[in-house]
Scaffold this motif. Structure first.
Motif, PDB file in Angstrom:
ATOM      1  N   UNK A 225       0.810  -1.215   0.000  1.00 31.88           N
ATOM      2  CA  UNK A 225       0.000   0.000   0.000  1.00 31.88           C
ATOM      3  C   UNK A 225       0.840   1.259   0.000  1.00 31.88           C
ATOM      4  N   UNK A 226       2.128   1.079   0.232  1.00 32.30           N
ATOM      5  CA  UNK A 226       2.997   2.256   0.251  1.00 32.30           C
ATOM      6  C   UNK A 226       4.428   1.783   0.052  1.00 32.30           C
ATOM      7  N   UNK A 227       5.295   2.699  -0.279  1.00 24.84           N
ATOM      8  CA  UNK A 227       6.708   2.345  -0.382  1.00 24.84           C
ATOM      9  C   UNK A 227       7.247   2.062   1.017  1.00 24.84           C
ATOM     10  N   UNK A 228       8.363   1.379   1.096  1.00 28.08           N
ATOM     11  CA  UNK A 228       8.883   0.949   2.389  1.00 28.08           C
ATOM     12  C   UNK A 228       9.091   2.117   3.338  1.00 28.08           C
ATOM     13  N   UNK A 229       9.577   3.232   2.825  1.00 27.35           N
ATOM     14  CA  UNK A 229       9.846   4.354   3.721  1.00 27.35           C
ATOM     15  C   UNK A 229       8.572   4.866   4.369  1.00 27.35           C
TER      16      UNK A 229
ATOM     17  N   UNK B 141       7.948   8.073  20.964  1.00 28.15           N
ATOM     18  CA  UNK B 141       9.010   8.146  19.962  1.00 28.15           C
ATOM     19  C   UNK B 141      10.354   8.446  20.622  1.00 28.15           C
ATOM     20  N   UNK B 142      10.339   9.357  21.557  1.00 30.20           N
ATOM     21  CA  UNK B 142      11.601   9.717  22.219  1.00 30.20           C
ATOM     22  C   UNK B 142      12.148   8.528  22.990  1.00 30.20           C
TER      23      UNK B 142
ATOM     24  N   UNK C 150      16.430  12.664  14.402  1.00 34.68           N
ATOM     25  CA  UNK C 150      15.676  13.909  14.518  1.00 34.68           C
ATOM     26  C   UNK C 150      14.690  14.059  13.374  1.00 34.68           C
ATOM     27  N   UNK C 151      15.130  13.745  12.163  1.00 27.63           N
ATOM     28  CA  UNK C 151      14.244  13.878  11.015  1.00 27.63           C
ATOM     29  C   UNK C 151      13.076  12.913  11.144  1.00 27.63           C
ATOM     30  N   UNK C 152      13.366  11.694  11.594  1.00 27.44           N
ATOM     31  CA  UNK C 152      12.307  10.720  11.756  1.00 27.44           C
ATOM     32  C   UNK C 152      11.278  11.213  12.769  1.00 27.44           C
ATOM     33  N   UNK C 153      11.768  11.762  13.862  1.00 22.49           N
ATOM     34  CA  UNK C 153      10.863  12.305  14.875  1.00 22.49           C
ATOM     35  C   UNK C 153      10.027  13.431  14.288  1.00 22.49           C
ATOM     36  N   UNK C 154      10.681  14.305  13.548  1.00 19.15           N
ATOM     37  CA  UNK C 154       9.991  15.464  12.981  1.00 19.15           C
ATOM     38  C   UNK C 154       8.908  15.028  11.993  1.00 19.15           C
TER      39      UNK C 154
END
Lengths: 228, 228
Positions: free
Chosen positions: A133-137, B153-154, B207-211
């Motif tokens: 349903x979506x790309x892995x990311x 998440x943190x 950080x990017x993943x959290x954002x």
DNA sequence: CTCATGTCGATACACTGTATTGATCCATGA
DNA sequence: TCATGGATCAATACAGTGTATCGACATGAG
């Protein structure tokens, strides 16, 4: 030396394995919380000396890891629902119910990566729900978000539950009266928005609150899925 | 009895207060984690006997509560941004950075309700961001969801960070190689979706993943706000 | 039957949170 | 001014923790 003089040979030690050890530890934790789990007590429950356990685990933390993985088996559903949304919702609710059955799990879940077979299986099941349903990311991001919400919300729920038990107040009373301390703090006028919430919010029980937040989160996922 | 015979009077004890005690405990925790905080060590840092502390706190858990509240002051922003979305995002990121400065906070945050002055102030600031933009129930639900996501998440981020430190691998390596154990588990073929993710996902820093996750959550809030 | 091996448990150690107890100080009343 | 009461603080004590060490002992091989 007759038989009567010789003592009986020492009882052959009960055969042990990780499963038995972990089961004993879980039983102790279910009864008295995590702090009731000590290597001595676990060993005693198995008619063994404390040092015996070190053949199967090399540290108490490892025992905790095994405990977490063992109960994570309860999260896995028998059959996967067709709808991705239903699947994710089901997993989240199963997680919540599992933690409610084993409150100590709230103290451990999220505290270390779950790399045991069942922990990985839970992640697998969550990822599989979004397969194709979506790309892995996107899928990974979605799974991380949903599970971050779930563990965070569940942990708070357990924290509130314990606090309520400690003060002897029911959940409903705690939200309204909030205890003498919070009432006093609100009276200072330094927390106006909080005061309004405590005063005006309609009480909803924990499960409904969890479900609603989860729905919002799933909406966010849906928005990203359809965008693809 | 001359002066020479009499011993000096015992040194007047250093005056103590909660602030000093909590500061010492935080310093210990920053250096060696939560388990490095023992009442004996805290007291020693203040040139006092362990029992002295019991005049200011009546249990170790209370000390932890005070520690949490003290560092929560670092979360509060000086000025509130105008936009609700910016305000919530800022609070979440400040929380994350505070936990990164005091990793032990990850073990405590969410573990008990934060009812200290700073803890309440954080909740107040979060609620205030949505003031007038939604009814109290919606606002409360939104705040709960955002903070559940943030703490969840943190906590996972810190857990991964510690695990990486323990194995000596960098964050990037851990995601790819994932250690011999996970590689072996993936080779069993029982976790196909997980295998794809580990293999194909593009690495993004924490950080990017959290954002990103936070943005999704905020989108969900926005959807409910505009519906009103 | 003897010997090597490896497993098990007793002992030990350093440390924990906290209860109790006794000394020592200061402020108050006579 | 002195005695006394009450509070404050340190020492000791206790029960319990996770884990290292090591001696004894049952079991398998030769």
């Amino acid at each position: 030396m007759t038989v009567w003089d010789r003592p009986e040979p020492p009882a052959r030690p009960v055969p042990l394995d990780r499963e038995r050890i972990v089961a004993a530890a879980i039983a102790l934790a279910d009864e008295g919380g995590l702090e009731a789990v000590s290597l001595r007590k676990v060993a005693a429950r198995l008619n063994a000396g404390p040092m015996r356990l070190y053949g199967y685990i090399s540290t108490k933390e490892e025992l905790f890891d095994l405990m977490v993985d063992a109960v994570q088996a309860e999260i896995l559903p028998e059959e996967r629902p067709g709808d991705w949304r239903e699947a994710l919702r089901d997993l989240a609710h199963r997680t919540r119910r599992t933690v409610l059955r084993h409150e100590w799990l709230a103290d451990l879940l999220g505290g270390r990566p779950s790399l045991g077979p069942n922990g990985l299986a839970v992640t697998e099941a969550t990822l599989a729900a979004l397969d194709g349903l979506a790309d892995v990311d996107t899928a990974l991001r979605a799974v991380e978000m949903v599970s971050a919400y779930s563990t965070g919300a569940i942990r708070r729920e357990i924290a509130n539950l314990r606090a309520g038990r400690a003060t002897g107040l029911s959940e409903r009373d705690r939200q309204r009266a909030a205890g003498p301390h919070v009432t006093r703090m609100l009276a200072t006028g330094r927390y106006p928005a909080l005061g309004r919430v405590v005063h005006d919010a309609t009480h909803v029980d924990a499960e409904e609150s969890f479900a609603t937040g989860l729905d919002w989160v799933l909406d966010a996922v849906a928005a990203r899925l359809h965008r693809t």
